[in-house]
Design a protein around this motif. Structure first.
Motif, PDB file in Angstrom:
ATOM      1  N   UNK A 219      -5.385  -1.093  -3.426  1.00 37.15           N
ATOM      2  CA  UNK A 219      -5.839  -2.047  -2.413  1.00 37.15           C
ATOM      3  C   UNK A 219      -4.709  -2.383  -1.431  1.00 37.15           C
TER       4      UNK A 219
ATOM      5  N   UNK B 154      -5.490  -1.984   2.514  1.00 36.45           N
ATOM      6  CA  UNK B 154      -5.484  -3.151   3.406  1.00 36.45           C
ATOM      7  C   UNK B 154      -4.349  -3.077   4.427  1.00 36.45           C
TER       8      UNK B 154
ATOM      9  N   UNK C 149      -9.280  -1.173   8.663  1.00 36.93           N
ATOM     10  CA  UNK C 149      -9.890  -0.687   7.417  1.00 36.93           C
ATOM     11  C   UNK C 149     -10.462  -1.841   6.604  1.00 36.93           C
ATOM     12  N   UNK C 150     -11.707  -1.703   6.202  1.00 33.25           N
ATOM     13  CA  UNK C 150     -12.381  -2.703   5.368  1.00 33.25           C
ATOM     14  C   UNK C 150     -12.749  -2.053   4.036  1.00 33.25           C
ATOM     15  N   UNK C 151     -11.991  -2.344   2.989  1.00 28.85           N
ATOM     16  CA  UNK C 151     -12.265  -1.711   1.694  1.00 28.85           C
ATOM     17  C   UNK C 151     -13.501  -2.311   1.028  1.00 28.85           C
ATOM     18  N   UNK C 152     -14.231  -1.461   0.341  1.00 32.36           N
ATOM     19  CA  UNK C 152     -15.370  -1.911  -0.468  1.00 32.36           C
ATOM     20  C   UNK C 152     -15.240  -1.302  -1.851  1.00 32.36           C
ATOM     21  N   UNK C 153     -14.784  -2.104  -2.768  1.00 31.11           N
ATOM     22  CA  UNK C 153     -14.570  -1.694  -4.158  1.00 31.11           C
ATOM     23  C   UNK C 153     -15.823  -2.123  -4.913  1.00 31.11           C
TER      24      UNK C 153
ATOM     25  N   UNK D 215     -15.783  -7.495  -2.269  1.00 30.20           N
ATOM     26  CA  UNK D 215     -15.559  -6.112  -1.807  1.00 30.20           C
ATOM     27  C   UNK D 215     -14.126  -5.617  -1.994  1.00 30.20           C
TER      28      UNK D 215
ATOM     29  N   UNK E 130     -12.765  -5.891  -4.770  1.00 31.37           N
ATOM     30  CA  UNK E 130     -12.711  -5.627  -6.204  1.00 31.37           C
ATOM     31  C   UNK E 130     -12.248  -6.839  -7.002  1.00 31.37           C
TER      32      UNK E 130
ATOM     33  N   UNK F 297      -6.066 -12.191   0.628  1.00 32.82           N
ATOM     34  CA  UNK F 297      -4.992 -11.201   0.783  1.00 32.82           C
ATOM     35  C   UNK F 297      -3.630 -11.876   0.599  1.00 32.82           C
TER      36      UNK F 297
ATOM     37  N   UNK G 151      -1.381  -9.055  -0.854  1.00 30.51           N
ATOM     38  CA  UNK G 151      -1.793  -7.920  -0.027  1.00 30.51           C
ATOM     39  C   UNK G 151      -1.338  -8.146   1.420  1.00 30.51           C
TER      40      UNK G 151
END
Lengths: 359, 359
Positions: free
Chosen positions: A310, A314, A319-323, B21, B23, B282, B287
């Motif tokens: 992550x 990030x 970028x938009x992470x989707x875990x 999202x 995680x 974050x 992050x």
């Protein structure tokens, strides 16, 4: 308003993330104890034909929908006795069977690869004589991500192929020398209002979607919308429907439809006025549909097997992470990243930066 | 990564919607059985000084944060023995007490209304002599949404006012003839990286925020950021901090800070590259911070007491409803709508359309 969802994977999870701000509550029926949508609602941990739990779901929900199309027909019929179910039984009957689906395309005048019904090795031999080689043999039901398929290139590939795919009903499809694969995410409300997102260019590897890029003013947008509208109206469809096409020299050939939110529409979470997830929920609950236009330039990169760190995701601009909160396993879809950028060059840089974390 | 949150209201709920999202998983400690964040994580239903449950939260979480600043100091100190807590005890100690807060502004050279510490009626009489009338008397702690305040206009308003506010420590603030109220949402990472969202114009009614409009190239943006940075660095702050200012002829005067995500930052969910909720998460999880720039023009309309019918809200172009899932009650914040539009005229039309559903 409570939404019952058959299936509790990432699509159910993203539906709940979209619907919670609308004041909706969620219940998922899924036999997996670790269903990743369970974090966002009630989890009925039961098989898809467990009538007691299906009834419990139906009685607690105002409307029921599906995360995947291979739901037993009996399940749909059973639920529909108690609660509105969208998309309806007929839409699912067609969409989960490649023979019904392609026959519908043909009946509606929508170009599609040559195809034939294959219920035996004899049928297959006859179909190969008509359609020629190379061709693709696919199980009529339950195929996904390239599973339940066999490419037939040479005559000896045909020998015993019916048994090889499990001696179940199949279709044979003529091979289409396509130049690209695109999908159209469409949504239709209970009152017949219909909206379309921009066409998406898709890149697959080993049958699994890897990259989707939303297009701008795609020359085949109108043609795709026209074909999709024929299907939506024919089925009196309610909800999101994904339509996959091959791009060929002469235009589009229909590959398949999915009667649900779709992996190639995940970019809409950040990239469109209203996401495919929210629009599906709006449609099935009788709300007006939301805007399907793009905000900037958008793409989606799938994470197969594992999600990159992550901290690295990030750090990538746009970028938009989707875990998905799923256990990592080779070949499993466990997350994706949406990229939403001000211009195409920046989008390409973002895609490259995310892809660099995968390899 | 599991996040423990003290408080399970709408701020906790929106933090969880932003963090899922990524995680992240969530646990909320809140004494209310119907805490609306509970739909999105574990709910420890306990008082804020329940050491057994606080310890349970601390042991299950990787980091703990707060939904509101009036957490008992002992709670923060207790939690910090077991788990990293952001923002830290010192930040909360300052931010939850108007006397400490305003004293810090003064020490950092940040303009603020005249103020005096009031621990008795005698102190109040003396403070009124120094500061003059009109003035505002506020409890040092536990005030919010205009509660714990009394405007003193005439000498007879001063008589018995200390007892009227509960004979608790107060401050007296000189009345500021402001031309507007703005807030700055700032975020600072564990490594000291700091980002700011565009200044937001706020409109209150009866002490409750009603409307926030994100500004473009506000002439006081740099001044606001400069003031906020002094506070963030002084406190070695980690997380989102909201800074409320009065706009006066000479520039900005600091009103107060909130050491948390803030109502005037809700527009960032759809209106900014990365929302205040995601950026807070974050920051506290180490992050890199996300983009704080605006996407189009944005505003937020609060729903106090009840949420308008979803069918009407979703019919408004550019409107994104946020229903908190709380029981409707007069004066209670139960939802908001974000409007994100391509241009200011369209934004104004959207705001008007939403406001028309309220009155």
């Amino acid at each position: 308003m409570k939404i019952g969802i058959i299936g509790g994977g990432q699509l159910g999870r993203m539906l709940a993330l979209a619907g919670t701000p609308l004041g909706q509550q969620f219940a998922f029926l899924d036999p997996a104890a670790d269903a990743c949508a369970a974090a966002l609602g009630d989890h009925l941990c039961a098989e898809y034909d467990d009538r007691e739990q299906l009834r419990r779901l139906a009685e607690s929900a105002d409307v029921v929908t599906f995360e995947f199309e291979s739901v037993p027909a009996e399940t749909v019929a059973f639920l529909a006795q108690y609660v509105p179910v969208y998309p309806d039984a007929e839409s699912l009957r067609i969409a989960r069977d490649r023979w019904f689906e392609k026959s519908m395309f043909r009946d509606l005048g929508i170009p599609t690869p040559e195809f034939a019904n294959v219920l035996s090795q004899q049928d297959l031999d006859e179909a190969v004589r008509q359609i020629g080689l190379p061709a693709v043999m696919k199980t009529r039901t339950l195929g996904y991500d390239g599973k339940g398929q066999k490419v037939l290139r040479k005559p000896q590939d045909v020998v015993g192929a019916f048994a090889e795919l499990g001696s179940v009903p199949c279709i044979l499809e003529g091979f289409v020398p396509f130049t690209g694969e695109v999908s159209l995410i469409a949504v239709r409300s209970r009152t017949g209002d219909t909206r379309f997102y921009p066409l998406v260019h898709n890149t697959h590897e080993d049958g699994i979607l890897r990259l989707s890029v939303a297009s701008s003013d795609h020359p085949l947008q109108t043609q795709a919308e026209n074909y999709a509208e024929r299907v939506l109206d024919k089925l009196d469809y309610v909800g999101v429907l994904a339509f996959e096409f091959f791009e060929v020299d002469s235009g589009l050939k229909a590959n398949e439809i999915a009667p649900r939110v779709h992996n190639s529409g995940h970019w809409t979470i950040e990239g469109a006025g209203c996401s495919q997830f929210e629009n599906h929920l709006r449609a099935i609950t009788g709300l007006p549909l939301g805007a399907t236009g793009k905000i900037g330039e958008s793409a989606m990169v799938n994470f197969i097997g594992e999600v990159p760190a992550m901290a690295r995701l990030t750090a990538i601009a746009d970028c938009h992470p989707h875990h998905y909160g799923k256990a990592f396993k080779p070949g499993r879809k466990v997350g994706h990243a949406t990229l939403r950028s001000a211009d195409p060059a920046r989008l390409r840089a973002g895609i490259a930066a995310v892809q660099a974390l995968i390899d």
